[in-house]
Design an enzyme around this catalytic site. Structure first.
Site, PDB file in Angstrom:
ATOM      1  CG  HIS A   4      -2.511   0.191   0.967  1.00  0.00           C
ATOM      2  ND1 HIS A   4      -2.893   0.857  -0.164  1.00  0.00           N
ATOM      3  CD2 HIS A   4      -1.236  -0.214   0.747  1.00  0.00           C
ATOM      4  CE1 HIS A   4      -1.888   0.860  -1.038  1.00  0.00           C
ATOM      5  NE2 HIS A   4      -0.874   0.213  -0.517  1.00  0.00           N
ATOM      6  CE  LYS A  60      -4.334  -1.793  -2.897  1.00  0.00           C
ATOM      7  NZ  LYS A  60      -4.976  -0.979  -1.835  1.00  0.00           N
ATOM      8  CD  GLU A  67      -4.058  -1.382   5.758  1.00  0.00           C
ATOM      9  OE1 GLU A  67      -3.614  -2.148   4.877  1.00  0.00           O
ATOM     10  OE2 GLU A  67      -4.998  -0.583   5.571  1.00  0.00           O
ATOM     11  CG  HIS A  81      -1.676  -2.387  -5.276  1.00  0.00           C
ATOM     12  ND1 HIS A  81      -2.286  -1.156  -5.421  1.00  0.00           N
ATOM     13  CD2 HIS A  81      -0.600  -2.188  -4.478  1.00  0.00           C
ATOM     14  CE1 HIS A  81      -1.599  -0.254  -4.729  1.00  0.00           C
ATOM     15  NE2 HIS A  81      -0.572  -0.849  -4.157  1.00  0.00           N
TER      16      HIS A  81
END
Lengths: 378, 428
Positions: free
Chosen positions: B319, B351, B330, B356
Site C-alpha cells: 500500500h 505510489k 504496513e 495515491h
C-alpha cells in the site's frame, strides 16, 4: 461443492424513522395507517419526514463520537446498535469481531453556512481560485471530511459498536440497498461467511440533497400526499431513516440459541433500460424469479414518481393480482438507499410478530434498478 | 495422505479458480499497460505541479493528475467515468470476451457530490441580492435549466453508464471501502464467480477527484506531502523523511473469469486471483490499531484464502502511501506475517511514482502486480534515498529482475478498511 441453498435468517432488526425507533413503533405506525409525521415548513417548499427524536447516548455513549459524525452517520450507528441489541449480541465481542457489514449509503452533509459564505464571497472577488482555496482551508472543519465520506458510516459502526469483521459500502441510490441485501444473503447462503449486518442510513433534513433532487424535478411540493395518489408527475418526499438487519446462517443462529425472526430468501434484481413498460415487465419477471408464492402483503418502496409507481403497481398486479400493496413511503417517506433495507426489515418484523407468513418487498429506483425481496416466516 | 490440491479449474477448496484474462490501466504515467509498464520500470514519476486549478495559498500544490484525458464539465464523476471506460476498453479488448460483457460489473468510484463551479452557476442563476443560501440554490435548480446535473451528481451514474457501454449483466455495483476500494471491487468479482453466479466479472477502480476541495480535505487531515519541490521527489514510501502521500488519479480494470470458462473459449490467462482477505479495524477513523492486528489479519486472511503459506509469496506490492503512519504499520504487519524473511522479501510501492490513486489504487496495483509476474521485473520504489532504519524491509530501490510467481497486494483505508489480494501465475 455448492452450498448455495443454506438458509439465511434474520436475527436482529434496527429501525429509525419519522415513525419512531424500534420494531414495535413501526408495526404500530403501519397498523394505524395514518399519514406519516411531516415537516412542510423547515425546508419549504419541500416537505420532509423528519426522524423522531433519539436518545443518542443510549447507542453512542461517547460525546466525542457523536461530535465526529453528522446526522446521517448518527442515525445509522444508532439503528445498527438497535439491530445488535435485537440480535442479543451487543456485548458479544466474539460475534461482533467476526460480523461483516454491507452498508448502502450516499454521502454526508455539508457545512451550509460555510458554503453560503464562500458562494457569497466568490461573487465579489477578482481571484476566485485563490479565494476558494483560502476560504476552504480556513473554514472547513478538518473532521467534516470524515463525516461526509460514504464508507465512514461503516467505519463509525466499527468504532462505536466494535463490529470489526470487515465492511463494504455500496453506493448508487435505491438499487444499492437491494444489492446490499442480495450480496449479503448470497455470501451467507454460499458459505462464504456466517454472519452479516446489512442496512443503510439517510438524512433527509439537509438542503443540499434537495438541490440535487430538485434538478430533474424529482421532489413533491409543497405537501405530503399518499404515494399512490400523487398528481401531475408526482415526486418523492424525502424521509430520514436508517435500517439494519443482522443476517445469519440458520445453523449459526441455532447454534447460539438465537431466535430467527424471519427467513430472507435469495434477492432478485436487475437494471433494465427505462422505456414504457420495461419496469413493469422487469418486476413481473423478478417476482417469478424470487419464487413468490402467496404473500400476505407487498411492501412497495415506490418513490412517488407517478409513472414509475404506476409501472411498479402494474408489474406487481400482473404477477400477484390478489395481494394488497402498501407503500413504505406512506410510513417513512423516501430514504433512497435505505428504502429496500427498511422494507425488508419491516417484512421481517411482520413475520416475527406472526402477522404475516410471506412478504414481498419491491424497489424501483428513481433512475435505475428494480428489485424484489422475499421474506418468509422462519 | 496428501493435502487437497487444486486442479486447472478449481482451487483446493473446490471453488472455481478465478483467472484474469484482460487488464487495462490509466495513470498519470500514461494510457495502457505498455506505456505504464515502461514508465514504472524506468522509475519515472507522474507527479507534477497541479495545472488543473489555481494552487495559490495551498500547502500542497502537486499531484499525479491524468492530464491527457478530460471531460466537459471537468468534474470528478465524469473524469472517473472516462478513466474507467478507457481502462475497461483495454481490458475487455485484451480478454477477447466480446462487446456484450457476459457478467457483472463491480466498480469502485469516489464519493460524488456537486462541485464548486456548479454551485457557483446555481448561485448566479439564483441572483440573491445579499447572502447566497441553499434556498437560493434550490430555486435555481427548480428553474429546470440544470436538470442534466442530477444524474451527474448522484452516486450510481458512473456505474450505470459503464454498464451501458460494456453491456454488463444485472445490477452494477458501485462501491467504496475508501483507499482499499479497488481491491474490494476485485474481491466482489472473485466471490461472485466462486459462488457460481457468473462466469465473468468486470472489476474496475477509478478516481478522478483531484480538485480543490478534495485536496484541501486531505490537507486539513495533514495526510499530504508538502514537499512540492521537486514534485517527483515528494512521494517517498518507506523513507525516513516521508511526510505524507501525494494524490493521484487513474483507473484500472480487470476481466475476471472462471478458469474453466476462460479455457473453454481458448482465452489467454494472464494470471489468477488466488486469494482475498479483509479485516475491519474499530480503533480510530484514520489510524490503525497500534498493534497492527487488523492489518496482519487481512494479510493472513488473503494467504489463507489462497491456501498458501507466507513463504509462497515472492513479492509484496505495498500500500506504501508515504505517510509516516501507513508505512510504519504496513512494515509492522509484514514483519509479523513474514517473520525474519521480511528483510529478504522484495517490497515496493507504485505510489512513489503515480501517487495515491485512492479509490483506484487497489485495482491499479493489482494490475501492476500481474505485469510484475508476467515480466519477472519488480518496479522500483523511487525516492528511496534515506531508508527508514526502523522498517526492516527489502525495499526495491531500482527495478529488480527476479522471477515472481505470487504477489501479495495490500490496500488499507480510512475507516478501518484493510483488503489484501494474492495474485499468481499459476493455481496454488
Amino acid at each position: 461443492m455448492s452450498r448455495r441453498d443454506r438458509a439465511v435468517v434474520v436475527t436482529g432488526l434496527g429501525l429509525v424513522s419519522c415513525a419512531g425507533e424500534g420494531i414495535e413503533a413501526h408495526l404500530a405506525a403501519f397498523a394505524a395507517a395514518g399519514p406519516p409525521r411531516t415537516d412542510a415548513e423547515s425546508f419549504a417548499p419541500y416537505p420532509v419526514h423528519p426522524v423522531a427524536p433519539l436518545a443518542l447516548d443510549t447507542q453512542i455513549p461517547k460525546k466525542s463520537d457523536q461530535r465526529q459524525m453528522e446526522a446521517w452517520q448518527r442515525l445509522g450507528v444508532y439503528a445498527a446498535g438497535l439491530a445488535l441489541d435485537s440480535a442479543g449480541v451487543k456485548d458479544d465481542s466474539g460475534f461482533k469481531s467476526a460480523l461483516q457489514l454491507i452498508v448502502a449509503a450516499g454521502g454526508g452533509e455539508r457545512d451550509y453556512a460555510v458554503d453560503g459564505a464562500i458562494l457569497t464571497g466568490l461573487r465579489g472577488t477578482n481571484d476566485p481560485g485563490a479565494y476558494l482555496n483560502e476560504r476552504l482551508l480556513n473554514d472547513l472543519r478538518p473532521t467534516l471530511f470524515l463525516a461526509q465520506l460514504s464508507n465512514l458510516l461503516a467505519g463509525n459502526i466499527s468504532i462505536v459498536h466494535g463490529v470489526t469483521g470487515a465492511s463494504r459500502t455500496f453506493m448508487g441510490e435505491e438499487s444499492s440497498g437491494v444489492d446490499a441485501l442480495r450480496i449479503g444473503h448470497a455470501r451467507i447462503a454460499s458459505g462464504q461467511v456466517e454472519t452479516m449486518m446489512v442496512g443503510g442510513s439517510y438524512s433527509a433534513e439537509r438542503p443540499d440533497v434537495m438541490v440535487v433532487h430538485e434538478m430533474g424535478g424529482y421532489l413533491l411540493k409543497p405537501d405530503y400526499r399518499p404515494v399512490f395518489e400523487r398528481g401531475d408527475g408526482g415526486g418523492f418526499v424525502l424521509g430520514s431513516a436508517a435500517a439494519f438487519l443482522v443476517l445469519e446462517s440458520a445453523e449459526h443462529a441455532a447454534a447460539r440459541g438465537a431466535r430467527a425472526l424471519a427467513r430472507l430468501m435469495p434477492v432478485a434484481n436487475d437494471r433494465v433500460a427505462r422505456a414504457p413498460g420495461s419496469v413493469s415487465a422487469s418486476l413481473t419477471r423478478l417476482i417469478g424469479e424470487a419464487g413468490i408464492e402467496r404473500p400476505d402483503v407487498v411492501l412497495s418502496g415506490a418513490t412517488g414518481l407517478r409513472d414509475l409507481a404506476a409501472e411498479e403497481v402494474a408489474g406487481i398486479r400482473a404477477a400477484l393480482p390478489e395481494t394488497g400493496i402498501r407503500a413504505t413511503g406512506d410510513l417513512i417517506g423516501h430514504p433512497l438507499e435505505v428504502a429496500a433495507p427498511f422494507g425488508a426489515a419491516l417484512a421481517a418484523a411482520f413475520c416475527a410478530a406472526g402477522s404475516a407468513r410471506e412478504v414481498v418487498v419491491t424497489s424501483v429506483g428513481h433512475r435505475r434498478g428494480e428489485g424484489v425481496i422475499r421474506v418468509v416466516a422462519a | 495422505m496428501s493435502a487437497p490440491r487444486s486442479s486447472s479449474t478449481h482451487d483446493a477448496q473446490g471453488r472455481p479458480l478465478v483467472a484474469v484474462t484482460g487488464v487495462g490501466i490509466v495513470t498519470s504515467l500514461g494510457r495502457g499497460a505498455a506505456e505504464n509498464w515502461d514508465a514504472l520500470t524506468a522509475g519515472r514519476s507522474g507527479i507534477r505541479s497541479i495545472a488543473r486549478f489555481p494552487t495559490e495559498g495551498l500547502r500542497t500544490r502537486i499531484a499525479g493528475t491524468v492530464d491527457f484525458l478530460d471531460t466537459d464539465p471537468l468534474v470528478a464523476p465524469l473524469l472517473s467515468e472516462r478513466f474507467a471506460t478507457v481502462a475497461a476498453e483495454e481490458a475487455v479488448a485484451q480478454s477477447g470476451i466480446g462487446a456484450r460483457f457476459p457478467g457483472g460489473l463491480f466498480v469502485a468510484v469516489p464519493p460524488v457530490e456537486m462541485e464548486w463551479p456548479q454551485r457557483q452557476a446555481l448561485a448566479e442563476a439564483a441572483g440573491e441580492p445579499d447572502e447566497v443560501t441553499y434556498g437560493g440554490l434550490q430555486r435555481a435548480a427548480a428553474s429546470r435549466r440544470f436538470d442534466a446535473w442530477h444524474d451527474l451528481f448522484i452516486f450510481g451514474t458512473v456505474a450505470d453508464r459503464i454498464a451501458d457501454r460494456f453491456g454488463t449483466k444485472g445490477s452494477p455495483i458501485s462501491l467504496s471501502t475508501a483507499c482499499s476500494s479497488g481491491a474490494t471491487a476485485i474481491q466482489l468479482g472473485v466471490e461472485a464467480i466462486r459462488r457460481g453466479e457468473m462466469e465473468a466479472a468486470l472489476c474496475i477502480g477509478t478516481d478522478g477527484s483531484v480538485n480543490p476541495e478534495s485536496l484541501i480535505r486531505f490537507s486539513l487531515l495533514s495526510a499530504l506531502s508538502t514537499q512540492n519541490d521537486p514534485p517527483e521527489g515528494a512521494s517517498k514510501p518507506f523513507s525516513k523523511n516521508r511526510d505524507g502521500f501525494v494524490m493521484g488519479e487513474g483507473a484500472a480494470a480487470l476481466v475476471l473469469e472462471s478458469a474453466e470458462s476462460a479455457r473453454a473459449r481458448g482465452a489467454t490467462i494472464l494470471g489468477y486471483v488466488l486469494g482475498c482477505g479483509e479485516k475491519g479495524d474499530g480503533f480510530h477513523r484514520t489510524r490503525s490499531s497500534p498493534d497492527g492486528a487488523p492489518v496482519i489479519a487481512a494479510m493472513r486472511a488473503a494467504l489463507d484464502d489462497a491456501g498458501l503459506a507466507p513463504d509462497a509469496i515472492d513479492h509484496v506490492n505495498a500500500h506504501g502511501t508515504s505517510t509516516p503512519e501507513n508505512d510504519k504499520m504496513e512494515a509492522l504487519g509484514c514483519s509479523a506475517v513474514f517473520g525474519e524473511r521480511v528483510s529478504r522479501l522484495p517490497i515496493s510501492s507504485n505510489k512513489s511514482m503515480i501517487g495515491h490513486t485512492l479509490t483506484a489504487a487497489g485495482a491499479i496495483e493489482a494490475v501492476v502486480s500481474l505485469l510484475t509476474i508476467r515480466h519477472g521485473r519488480i518496479p522500483p520504489t523511487i525516492n528511496y534515498a534515506v531508508p527508514d532504519p526502523a522498517l526492516l524491509l527489502d525495499v526495491v530501490g531500482t527495478a529488480r529482475d527476479v522471477p515472481v510467481s505470487r504477489v501479495l497486494s495490500n490496500s488499507f483505508g480510512f475507516g478501518g478498511q484493510n483488503t489484501c489480494l494474492v495474485l499468481g501465475d499459476e493455481p496454488a
